[in-house]
Write an enzyme that holds these catalytic residues in place. Structure first.
Site, PDB file in Angstrom:
ATOM      1  CB  CYS A 104     -10.745   9.370   1.050  1.00 27.72           C
ATOM      2  SG  CYS A 104     -12.505   8.954   0.974  1.00 27.72           S
ATOM      3  CG  HIS A 208      -9.219   5.609  -1.197  1.00 27.15           C
ATOM      4  ND1 HIS A 208      -8.568   5.671   0.017  1.00 27.15           N
ATOM      5  CD2 HIS A 208     -10.515   5.900  -0.933  1.00 27.15           C
ATOM      6  CE1 HIS A 208      -9.422   5.964   0.974  1.00 27.15           C
ATOM      7  NE2 HIS A 208     -10.616   6.109   0.419  1.00 27.15           N
ATOM      8  CD  GLU A 210      -5.179   4.651  -0.578  1.00 29.01           C
ATOM      9  OE1 GLU A 210      -5.153   5.717  -1.205  1.00 29.01           O
ATOM     10  OE2 GLU A 210      -6.216   4.212  -0.037  1.00 29.01           O
TER      11      GLU A 210
END
Ligand code: MN
Length: 241
Positions: A104, A208, A210
């Site tokens: 990001c 994102h 994660e």
């Protein structure tokens, strides 16, 4: 020995912060997370010598003065001290050719550190219609598609010409300089992924992974696996020299 993975952190008026999902992803991938604060520019050589990889985490906006622009009215909160340490980390890690994963804001830092520029606010600076890039849905939910360039690292990870990602940004890449190449775009043309053609593993994504991993998203899990594998390979290469 496990690879030591530096993760940059956010700073506000009272604390450094980092979402747990980054730490969990590194631990799950077999690495040791090492959270890097701001203000350690004078120790950058020692830090980057120790690191086997760097994750530039998500966060607020970059200060547009870094890429020679004045702030537009829609610019969000900036943290010059964070910009400073992250730019230094990227430059040193690139020189050492150690793996970098920019997430990001981290994708944007990677691009600017190499000499690229950003749209400070896509809603007001990009031609319409544009997709919703600042989704209201939860972080682990997919939102929009990303179309992947063939023959790239991301292509080998995605194993498809189109993947679904989450989206929490109002800034985006504008000029993308060599050795970075665009490897993924949203349907409205917004750059969603880049990688370096001159480094072992330097990849940036606008989404994102994660957070998507919290929902066992397969592409996100393979992206982290590929990144951690590159870090282990880089660590082995250093040890044998
Ligand atoms: Mn997006």
């Amino acid at each position: 020995m496990k690879p030591l993975i530096g993760i940059t952190s956010n700073i506000d008026s009272t604390a450094h912060t980092l979402q747990n999902t980054y730490i969990q992803a590194v631990i799950a991938g077999g690495g040791v997370p090492f959270i890097i604060p701001t203000g350690v520019e004078s120790d950058i050589q020692q830090i980057t010598t120790l690191l086997d990889g760097l994750i530039i985490s998500g966060g607020g906006d970059m200060n547009p003065h870094i890429f020679n622009e004045e702030p537009v009215p829609q610019l969000g909160n900036v943290t010059p001290e964070r910009d400073s340490i992250e730019m230094e980390l990227v430059r040193h890690m690139l020189t050492l050719d150690k793996p970098i994963l920019g997430i990001c804001r981290g994708l944007q830092v990677l691009n600017v550190a190499i000499g690229g520029t950003l749209y400070q606010d896509i809603g007001s600076q990009c031609s319409s219609p544009i997709l919703q890039h600042d989704q209201k849905a939860k972080r682990e939910y997919q939102s929009h598609a990303v179309h992947i360039e063939k023959g790239t690292i991301l292509d080998s990870i995605a194993a498809s010409n189109k993947i679904m990602v989450n989206s929490f940004h109002h800034q985006a890449l504008k000029d993308v300089p060599s050795p970075l190449v665009v490897t993924g775009k949203a349907s409205d043309g917004i750059v969603e992924a880049v990688e370096s053609t001159e480094h072992h593993f330097v990849v940036g994504v606008q989404w994102h992974p994660e957070a998507l991993m919290q929902n066992a998203d397969q592409v996100s899990m393979r992206l982290f696996e590929a990144y951690m594998k590159a870090c282990v390979e880089r660590m082995a290469a250093v040890e044998y020299h």
